[in-house]
Write an enzyme that holds these catalytic residues in place. Structure first.
Site, mmCIF file in Angstrom:
data_model
loop_
_atom_site.group_PDB
_atom_site.id
_atom_site.type_symbol
_atom_site.label_atom_id
_atom_site.label_comp_id
_atom_site.label_asym_id
_atom_site.label_seq_id
_atom_site.Cartn_x
_atom_site.Cartn_y
_atom_site.Cartn_z
ATOM 1 N N TYR A 151 0.814 -1.211 0.000
ATOM 2 C CA TYR A 151 0.000 0.000 0.000
ATOM 3 C C TYR A 151 0.851 1.266 0.000
ATOM 4 O O TYR A 151 1.738 1.433 0.835
ATOM 5 C CB TYR A 151 -0.891 -0.013 1.240
ATOM 6 N N SER A 167 1.529 -7.611 2.000
ATOM 7 C CA SER A 167 0.554 -6.618 2.456
ATOM 8 C C SER A 167 -0.495 -6.393 1.360
ATOM 9 O O SER A 167 -1.162 -7.344 0.946
ATOM 10 C CB SER A 167 1.272 -5.332 2.873
ATOM 11 N N GLN A 168 -0.642 -5.167 0.855
ATOM 12 C CA GLN A 168 -1.574 -4.971 -0.258
ATOM 13 C C GLN A 168 -1.232 -5.900 -1.408
ATOM 14 O O GLN A 168 -2.126 -6.463 -2.062
ATOM 15 C CB GLN A 168 -1.518 -3.524 -0.730
ATOM 16 N N ASP A 226 1.059 -8.192 14.291
ATOM 17 C CA ASP A 226 0.770 -7.308 13.160
ATOM 18 C C ASP A 226 -0.536 -6.553 13.399
ATOM 19 O O ASP A 226 -1.624 -7.129 13.342
ATOM 20 C CB ASP A 226 0.680 -8.146 11.882
ATOM 21 N N HIS A 228 4.129 -5.798 11.274
ATOM 22 C CA HIS A 228 3.800 -5.918 9.855
ATOM 23 C C HIS A 228 5.015 -6.195 8.966
ATOM 24 O O HIS A 228 4.843 -6.526 7.788
ATOM 25 C CB HIS A 228 3.065 -4.664 9.381
#
Length: 324
Positions: free
Chosen positions: A93, A187-188, A273, A303
């Protein structure tokens, strides 16, 4: 931050309460059919004078959602003459495709590596080059609420469509072996890999690393950290819109894409996370349809997850799945 989510034994048993829309498959079929009315127009321009001697790098442009131009990199071992397994990677992201020398790992392992830029992003932590020419209704700064009034206008409809087209673009290069394609990302990027895994039925492998965009109903309740927090802050202002917003989000929930996963998969999760809560990751993992699946658990990490340790796990697992 100490552990804040469910205990590990409960995470392995957890199931999301996200409700799948009845027309989920029809929505995505129509979306991709519309995108494919535009010529893919995948162009690979060999880059010179980068100072890189072990890889060849191509600057890529292809047509994504709406025929809009999307950028990428295609990186292969220098002097490659025969088709290679190809990894299609999606970015976290706020980041963009960055510069070519940021993407040397997979070519060093003897694979072709296609990196998709993310439309409208690329200014948070890594530079990007792809605009998003589509506007939005009222939204909070960020991307999570752009067009959230309706699934047809939601920002991630465009990005997920771009991601599917990125696989098609990567496979169009003569040095990519289409039968040995994997989707990866963190992640994204992990959430986009899951989406691609649910929409492209002939992938050879999937590697969603601490994936975002999963189990929106729970994720927005158990973390105050952005990007999920963008949704709650939007709803704080637009009172009474929660039902409509979460209905839109249900079309983009990694849990529902995971239920359609048809390739062996290597997940990862970090138990501290707060950006992508462990329960949201396990919601997708536990829903994942293919029997050949594994999850690496990083008990003491936030994260950043496994970082280079997860790369090491991928370097062991993915070449085996791709017969590299």
């Amino acid at each position: 931050m100490a552990l804040f989510d469910l205990p590990l034994d409960e995470l392995h048993a957890y199931r999301s309460r996200s409700v799948e829309p009845e027309d989920f498959d029809a929505f995505w079929s129509a979306t991709l059919d519309e995108a494919r009315t535009h010529d893919l127009d995948a162009r690979f321009e060999l880059c010179a004078d980068l100072g890189l001697t072990t890889v060849d790098v191509y600057d890529v442009t292809f047509a994504g959602f709406g025929g809009h131009p999307v950028k990428g990199w295609f990186v292969i071992p220098a002097g490659t003459t025969e088709p290679l397994p190809v990894l299609v990677e999606f970015i976290g992201y706020g980041g963009g495709r960055s510069l070519p020398h940021a993407h040397l790992l997979w070519a060093s392992a003897g694979m072709a590596h296609f990196v998709m830029d993310t439309r409208g992003q690329g200014s948070g932590w890594a530079p990007g080059d792809t605009a998003d020419p589509v506007g939005s209704g009222p939204s909070l700064a960020g991307f999570m609420t752009q067009g959230i009034e309706d699934p047809a206008t939601y920002y991630f409809r465009r990005v997920i469509t771009d991601a599917v087209r990125a696989v098609e673009a990567a496979r169009s290069h003569p040095l990519a072996d289409a039968s040995r394609t994997a989707a990866i990302g963190a992640s994204q990027g992990g959430g986009l890999a899951l989406a691609v895994g649910g929409l492209v039925t002939d992938l050879a492998a999937l590697a969603p690393d601490v994936p975002f965009l999963c189990d929106f109903p729970r994720a927005t309740r158990v973390t105050d950290r952005k990007p999920y927090r963008e949704i709650i802050d939007y709803l704080k202002t637009h009172r009474g819109r929660a039902e409509k917003a979460f209905r839109t989000l249900s079309y983009f929930d990694g849990v529902h894409f995971a239920a359609r996963g048809s390739a062996p998969a290597l997940f990862s999760v970090a138990l501290e996370d707060q950006t992508c809560p462990p329960s949201s990751v396990f919601a997708a993992y536990n829903a994942y349809a293919h029997a050949d699946k594994e999850i690496e658990v990083y008990e003491y990490n936030d994260h950043e997850g496994g970082g280079p340790f997860q790369h090491a796990a991928q370097l062991t697992r993915l070449p085996r799945l791709l017969k590299a």
